[in-house]
Each structure stands twice: as structure tokens, then as C-alpha cells.
Write a protein that holds these residues in place. Structure first.
Motif, PDB file in Angstrom:
ATOM      1  N   LYS A  31     -18.709  23.060 -12.779  1.00  0.00           N
ATOM      2  CA  LYS A  31     -19.161  24.378 -13.197  1.00  0.00           C
ATOM      3  C   LYS A  31     -18.057  25.154 -13.920  1.00  0.00           C
ATOM      4  O   LYS A  31     -16.878  24.991 -13.617  1.00  0.00           O
ATOM      5  CB  LYS A  31     -19.645  25.183 -11.987  1.00  0.00           C
ATOM      6  CG  LYS A  31     -20.896  24.598 -11.323  1.00  0.00           C
ATOM      7  CD  LYS A  31     -21.397  25.492 -10.224  1.00  0.00           C
ATOM      8  CE  LYS A  31     -22.664  24.928  -9.592  1.00  0.00           C
ATOM      9  NZ  LYS A  31     -23.793  24.948 -10.530  1.00  0.00           N
TER      10      LYS A  31
ATOM     11  N   THR B 148     -26.352  25.925   0.824  1.00  0.00           N
ATOM     12  CA  THR B 148     -27.126  24.683   0.781  1.00  0.00           C
ATOM     13  C   THR B 148     -26.295  23.516   1.280  1.00  0.00           C
ATOM     14  O   THR B 148     -26.768  22.681   2.061  1.00  0.00           O
ATOM     15  CB  THR B 148     -27.598  24.413  -0.661  1.00  0.00           C
ATOM     16  OG1 THR B 148     -28.362  25.520  -1.118  1.00  0.00           O
ATOM     17  CG2 THR B 148     -28.442  23.151  -0.714  1.00  0.00           C
TER      18      THR B 148
ATOM     19  N   LEU C 247     -19.976  31.515 -13.634  1.00  0.00           N
ATOM     20  CA  LEU C 247     -20.557  31.369 -12.294  1.00  0.00           C
ATOM     21  C   LEU C 247     -20.546  32.723 -11.589  1.00  0.00           C
ATOM     22  O   LEU C 247     -19.535  33.416 -11.566  1.00  0.00           O
ATOM     23  CB  LEU C 247     -19.765  30.350 -11.480  1.00  0.00           C
ATOM     24  CG  LEU C 247     -20.263  30.059 -10.054  1.00  0.00           C
ATOM     25  CD1 LEU C 247     -21.624  29.375 -10.097  1.00  0.00           C
ATOM     26  CD2 LEU C 247     -19.256  29.189  -9.304  1.00  0.00           C
ATOM     27  N   SER C 248     -21.679  33.103 -10.996  1.00  0.00           N
ATOM     28  CA  SER C 248     -21.752  34.364 -10.262  1.00  0.00           C
ATOM     29  C   SER C 248     -21.482  34.125  -8.781  1.00  0.00           C
ATOM     30  O   SER C 248     -21.584  32.995  -8.285  1.00  0.00           O
ATOM     31  CB  SER C 248     -23.136  35.011 -10.430  1.00  0.00           C
ATOM     32  OG  SER C 248     -24.124  34.247  -9.758  1.00  0.00           O
TER      33      SER C 248
ATOM     34  N   ASP D  71     -23.292  35.160  -6.296  1.00  0.00           N
ATOM     35  CA  ASP D  71     -24.547  34.768  -5.636  1.00  0.00           C
ATOM     36  C   ASP D  71     -24.800  33.275  -5.784  1.00  0.00           C
ATOM     37  O   ASP D  71     -25.219  32.606  -4.834  1.00  0.00           O
ATOM     38  CB  ASP D  71     -25.719  35.556  -6.224  1.00  0.00           C
ATOM     39  CG  ASP D  71     -25.665  37.032  -5.846  1.00  0.00           C
ATOM     40  OD1 ASP D  71     -25.022  37.344  -4.827  1.00  0.00           O
ATOM     41  OD2 ASP D  71     -26.258  37.856  -6.565  1.00  0.00           O
ATOM     42  N   GLU D  72     -24.550  32.752  -6.976  1.00  0.00           N
ATOM     43  CA  GLU D  72     -24.737  31.311  -7.202  1.00  0.00           C
ATOM     44  C   GLU D  72     -23.759  30.507  -6.358  1.00  0.00           C
ATOM     45  O   GLU D  72     -24.119  29.461  -5.791  1.00  0.00           O
ATOM     46  CB  GLU D  72     -24.546  30.990  -8.686  1.00  0.00           C
ATOM     47  CG  GLU D  72     -25.651  31.521  -9.591  1.00  0.00           C
ATOM     48  CD  GLU D  72     -25.347  31.298 -11.062  1.00  0.00           C
ATOM     49  OE1 GLU D  72     -26.289  31.232 -11.861  1.00  0.00           O
ATOM     50  OE2 GLU D  72     -24.154  31.180 -11.413  1.00  0.00           O
ATOM     51  N   LEU D  73     -22.524  30.986  -6.266  1.00  0.00           N
ATOM     52  CA  LEU D  73     -21.515  30.280  -5.489  1.00  0.00           C
ATOM     53  C   LEU D  73     -21.900  30.201  -4.021  1.00  0.00           C
ATOM     54  O   LEU D  73     -21.920  29.112  -3.418  1.00  0.00           O
ATOM     55  CB  LEU D  73     -20.160  30.979  -5.633  1.00  0.00           C
ATOM     56  CG  LEU D  73     -19.040  30.447  -4.723  1.00  0.00           C
ATOM     57  CD1 LEU D  73     -18.718  28.994  -5.055  1.00  0.00           C
ATOM     58  CD2 LEU D  73     -17.794  31.314  -4.837  1.00  0.00           C
TER      59      LEU D  73
ATOM     60  N   GLY E 222     -24.797  30.696  -2.690  1.00  0.00           N
ATOM     61  CA  GLY E 222     -26.042  29.943  -2.538  1.00  0.00           C
ATOM     62  C   GLY E 222     -25.786  28.448  -2.491  1.00  0.00           C
ATOM     63  O   GLY E 222     -26.353  27.722  -1.667  1.00  0.00           O
ATOM     64  N   SER E 223     -24.914  27.971  -3.379  1.00  0.00           N
ATOM     65  CA  SER E 223     -24.559  26.554  -3.402  1.00  0.00           C
ATOM     66  C   SER E 223     -23.842  26.142  -2.123  1.00  0.00           C
ATOM     67  O   SER E 223     -24.110  25.081  -1.551  1.00  0.00           O
ATOM     68  CB  SER E 223     -23.677  26.265  -4.622  1.00  0.00           C
ATOM     69  OG  SER E 223     -23.294  24.905  -4.668  1.00  0.00           O
TER      70      SER E 223
END
Length: 305
Positions: A177, A193, A182-183, A185-187, A189-190
């Protein structure tokens, strides 16, 4: 509630979390009109006589709107600190001076929050869902003191501060990435998971290992019980037949020792069978309970996602 009935309230100030309150109030005043917020930012001099010029009247109205909004949503304790000011800019600057201090005080606070940011580290047993709040509290405090803070800086710090169990995921993120796009929230969230998959996998492995160990112990216990039952059965048969070393050459007619012993062993045998039945029933109930707990854990994980 009808959408037309909805009204947005101005943020209340009770002397705490000034940095957050000031940003919210700035947004709220701007929503009332650009000139309303400008009267706070640029200031307004109250005329000695009632204004007649239309533009001056509007400036006066904007100042009054801003002043009414701020003072109406302020606790009595805070109100008495600024009640003497006629210009809303004076009120705003006074609050800023009280809660942020002068340039030296502000810089000292920034140094403190920067140190907290640099020393920030995820705890060993901390869940990834709880970590963003700690990060956000520190970053928001720094931004509240008007420090420019890019997401890229925060993301790099988060990746450095994670525990070792995330090393594999961190390497993958850094390779695959672009951190500049990269935001946060995305970080997170990943990472969430990845955490759920890892925990689920480790739980499955532990469950398999536990079941294998449990099964092995149960088989050993059953084997020992079966061997004991066989030994008792053989012993009773020998006594009944009166063969081998258990056969007495001379037995008094009035004392039936072998009969009493056989009866006792048969009773023991019967009790052990009942015990085994109860034990198997308990084990079956335990299996049902374990399955219920597994389903409950799965539902919890589903709710988190």
C-alpha cells in the motif's frame, strides 16, 4: 421525528475539553453564516450610538448572534469569567487565553502531547478495536492546539507501535500500500480483519489440540475402567467355580465366605456400571455446553465485524 423538526444544538462548554469545544463551536457558528464566524475571528467594535447604516447593522447582528450562541451554551461558572465583554471576539480570546494560555504555555502543551505521541505503544493484551481511541485522543489534542498533523505521520507511528503479533501484516501493508493515500480508517479496518482471522485460527488450533488431548485422556480412562471390570468379572467367575487357588479344601458349611465375597463384588460391579453411566451423561452435557460456548463466541466475533 420529522426532518423539518430537527434542530442542531450548539455545543455546551463547562470548562473541560476546550480544544474540542472550540472546534465544534467554530463549525456551528459558521453554519449560521460566514459573517457570524468572521465577527468572532476579526472582531467588532460596538458603536456608541445605534447604527443606521445597513452594513453596520448587519455587523452588529452578526456579533449579537455569535455572542448569544456562545454565552447561552456556557455553564454559569464559565459565564462569569467573560460576562463583562461586549465584543464576542474579546470573549473568545479570553477563553482561549484561559484554557490554552499564551504562546509559551501552548508550546509546553504541544511538547507534552508530542512526547505522548512518540512514546505511544500498543499494549500486549490490547485489542486493535480499542487502540484507535487512544491514538485519536492524542492526535486530536495536538491538532486542537493548531498543530498541522498529517495522517501519514500517524499511520507510520501506528505501524511502528503495534505488537509483534502484527509484524507479518505490517510488512504486507508497507509493501503493498501507498502510505500517503492510506487513511487511518482503512488501516485499522485492515488490522481488525487480520486480528479476527488470526484469533479465529489460533482458537481453532487450540480447540483441536484440546479435543485430541481430551479424547486421549478419556480413552485411557475408559480402557482402565474396562480392564478393571474384566478383572472383577474373571475373579467372580473363578470364585463361583471354586477353581485354582481360590478353591478351599475344607469349608465349614455354616460359613459361606465365597458367597459373601461374590455378592460384594457383584454389588461393586453394579455400582461401577452406574457410575460409568452417570459419568458418560455428564461428559455428554459438557460437550453440549462447549458447543454452546463456541456458537456464542462466533456470534460475538460476527457482531464485532
Amino acid at each position: 421525528m420529522d426532518r423539518n423538526e430537527y434542530t442542531c444544538k450548539a455545543p455546551m462548554f463547562d470548562g473541560t475539553n476546550y480544544a474540542f469545544w472550540s472546534k465544534r463551536m467554530e463549525t456551528y457558528l459558521s453554519s449560521l453564516g460566514f459573517d457570524v464566524w468572521m465577527s468572532v475571528k476579526n472582531g467588532y467594535t460596538v458603536p456608541q450610538v445605534p447604527p443606521t447604516n445597513l452594513d453596520v447593522k448587519r455587523e452588529h447582528e452578526n456579533n449579537a448572534k455569535a455572542k448569544n450562541t456562545i454565552l447561552s451554551d456556557m455553564s454559569d461558572t464559565e459565564f462569569v469569567k467573560v460576562m463583562q465583554y461586549t465584543s464576542i471576539k474579546e470573549t473568545w480570546d479570553k477563553l482561549q487565553s484561559i484554557y490554552e494560555g499564551d504562546a509559551k504555555v501552548k508550546e509546553a502543551k504541544l511538547q507534552n502531547f508530542r512526547a505522548q505521541f512518540e512514546n505511544m505503544k500498543m499494549k500486549d493484551e490490547e485489542k486493535i478495536a480499542n487502540y484507535p481511541q487512544r491514538v485519536d485522543d492524542i492526535v486530536s489534542a495536538i491538532i486542537g492546539l493548531e498543530e498541522v498533523f498529517k495522517d501519514e505521520v500517524t499511520i507510520k507511528k501506528v505501524l511502528r507501535s503495534l505488537t509483534t503479533r502484527y509484524d507479518t501484516k505490517v510488512s504486507a501493508i508497507e509493501e503493498d500500500k501507498e502510505l500517503k493515500t492510506l487513511s487511518l480508517d482503512e488501516l485499522f479496518g485492515s488490522l481488525s480483519t487480520y486480528e479476527m482471522r488470526t484469533i479465529s485460527g489460533e482458537s481453532s488450533k487450540r480447540e483441536v489440540a484440546f479435543n485430541i488431548t481430551k479424547k486421549g485422556k478419556e480413552e485411557d480412562a475408559h480402557e482402565e475402567e474396562d480392564n478393571f471390570d474384566v478383572a472383577v468379572e474373571i475373579f467372580v467367575r473363578k470364585l463361583k467355580k471354586g477353581s485354582g487357588k481360590y478353591k478351599e479344601e475344607e469349608v465349614e458349611a455354616e460359613v459361606d465366605f465365597e458367597g459373601e465375597l461374590v455378592s460384594a463384588l457383584e454389588e461393586l460391579w453394579k455400582v461401577r456400571k452406574e457410575y460409568k453411566m452417570v459419568k458418560y451423561a455428564v461428559a455428554k452435557e459438557q460437550d453440549i455446553l462447549n458447543k454452546c460456548l463456541e456458537e456464542f463466541e462466533k456470534k460475538i466475533l460476527d457482531l464485532r465485524t
